[in-house]
Design a protein around this motif. Structure first.
Motif, PDB file in Angstrom:
ATOM      1  N   ILE A 197      -5.572  -0.957  -6.123  1.00 18.26           N
ATOM      2  CA  ILE A 197      -5.506  -2.285  -5.514  1.00 18.26           C
ATOM      3  C   ILE A 197      -4.123  -2.444  -4.899  1.00 18.26           C
ATOM      4  N   GLY A 198      -4.083  -2.647  -3.605  1.00 18.36           N
ATOM      5  CA  GLY A 198      -2.794  -2.733  -2.923  1.00 18.36           C
ATOM      6  C   GLY A 198      -2.067  -1.401  -3.048  1.00 18.36           C
ATOM      7  N   ASP A 199      -0.729  -1.473  -3.080  1.00 18.82           N
ATOM      8  CA  ASP A 199       0.047  -0.238  -3.120  1.00 18.82           C
ATOM      9  C   ASP A 199       0.320   0.255  -4.525  1.00 18.82           C
ATOM     10  N   ASP A 200       0.294  -0.647  -5.509  1.00 17.71           N
ATOM     11  CA  ASP A 200       0.839  -0.235  -6.798  1.00 17.71           C
ATOM     12  C   ASP A 200       0.063  -0.707  -8.018  1.00 17.71           C
ATOM     13  N   VAL A 201      -1.209  -1.063  -7.837  1.00 12.95           N
ATOM     14  CA  VAL A 201      -2.031  -1.398  -8.997  1.00 12.95           C
ATOM     15  C   VAL A 201      -3.171  -0.387  -9.071  1.00 12.95           C
TER      16      VAL A 201
END
Lengths: 91, 155
Positions: A14-18
């Motif tokens: 999820i997104g860049d870092d999840v």
């Protein structure tokens, strides 16, 4: 709502870092998830957060009464400090 | 980091939550206004300084809550703070920590209850704060959102 099918061990990003990993699926319908996210990303169980939200809303809705009774609360405070008792019990 | 709150009266301060107060969008800055004399204040008004809406976008005017420092009423009360929260609030020692439990005021006053389940955690040096939300079923703190106040009932 986006719906994805994943197998145990597979991840979604999820997104860049999840990153969410499916760790285990049990026969009783429970799914165990691993979540990697930056520390500032808040991760809560929805029902726990909703319980806190609802408690806050209920407390705020009766708080106007406090304005009228600030002196009474101050007096109660003195009494409460004097009679502070043992640990409360849970739910 | 285990916490206990020092057994002292509440003092006036300004709080800045690192996240919105759950249930109230935009609610970040608060003034803590003790009720009663400076050395005996057990309860305080927590008055929001921001424009607040509910989650459906409808306005909520003049948000304020009644709070207490739970250590004043329940001497053995404490919660286990996780590392992420300690770091985010810039807490360096247990002395930095003030806890505020939100009161649900009722009539008569002695029927009021306190939320010991999810207290507001405050860095009293800086005013940075966040409402503690327990991780959930696996490590539940076992407290209630509606613990009766330890007051004499005179009704």
């Amino acid at each position: 709502m986006l719906s994805l099918t994943r197998e145990v061990g597979q991840k979604i990003v999820i997104g860049d870092d999840v990153v969410v990993t499916v760790i285990a699926v049990s026969s009783n319908g429970r799914v165990r998830l691993g979540i990697e996210a930056p520390k500032q990303v808040r991760i809560d169980r929805e029902e726990v957060l909703e319980r806190v939200r609802q408690a806050n809303r209920e407390s705020a809705s009766t708080a106007p009464d406090v304005e009228i009774n600030a002196e009474e609360w101050a007096a109660y405070g003195s009494q409460a400090a004097a009679s502070a008792g043992p640990e409360p019990e849970g739910d | 980091m285990p916490t206990t709150t020092a057994k002292v009266a509440l003092t006036p301060m300004e709080l800045t939550l690192v996240r919105d107060l759950p249930g109230f969008t935009g609610a970040r800055r608060f003034a803590l206004e003790p009720l009663g004399g400076p050395e005996r204040a057990v309860f305080a008004r927590l008055r929001c300084l921001d424009t607040v809406t509910l989650r459906d976008g409808s306005p909520f005017s003049s948000l304020h809550l009644l709070v207490t420092s739970p250590g004043l009423l329940w001497p053995h009360y404490g919660i286990e703070l996780d590392e992420a929260l300690v770091e985010e609030l810039g807490i360096e020692s247990a002395d930095d920590v003030e806890l505020l439990a939100i009161i649900h005021p009722r009539r008569p006053l002695a029927a009021s209850t306190a939320n010991l389940y999810s207290p507001i955690v405050v860095n009293r040096r800086t005013g940075r704060a966040d409402q503690f939300v327990p991780a959930g079923s696996e490590s539940d703190v076992g407290q209630s959102v509606a613990t009766p106040l330890p007051l004499e009932r005179d009704d």
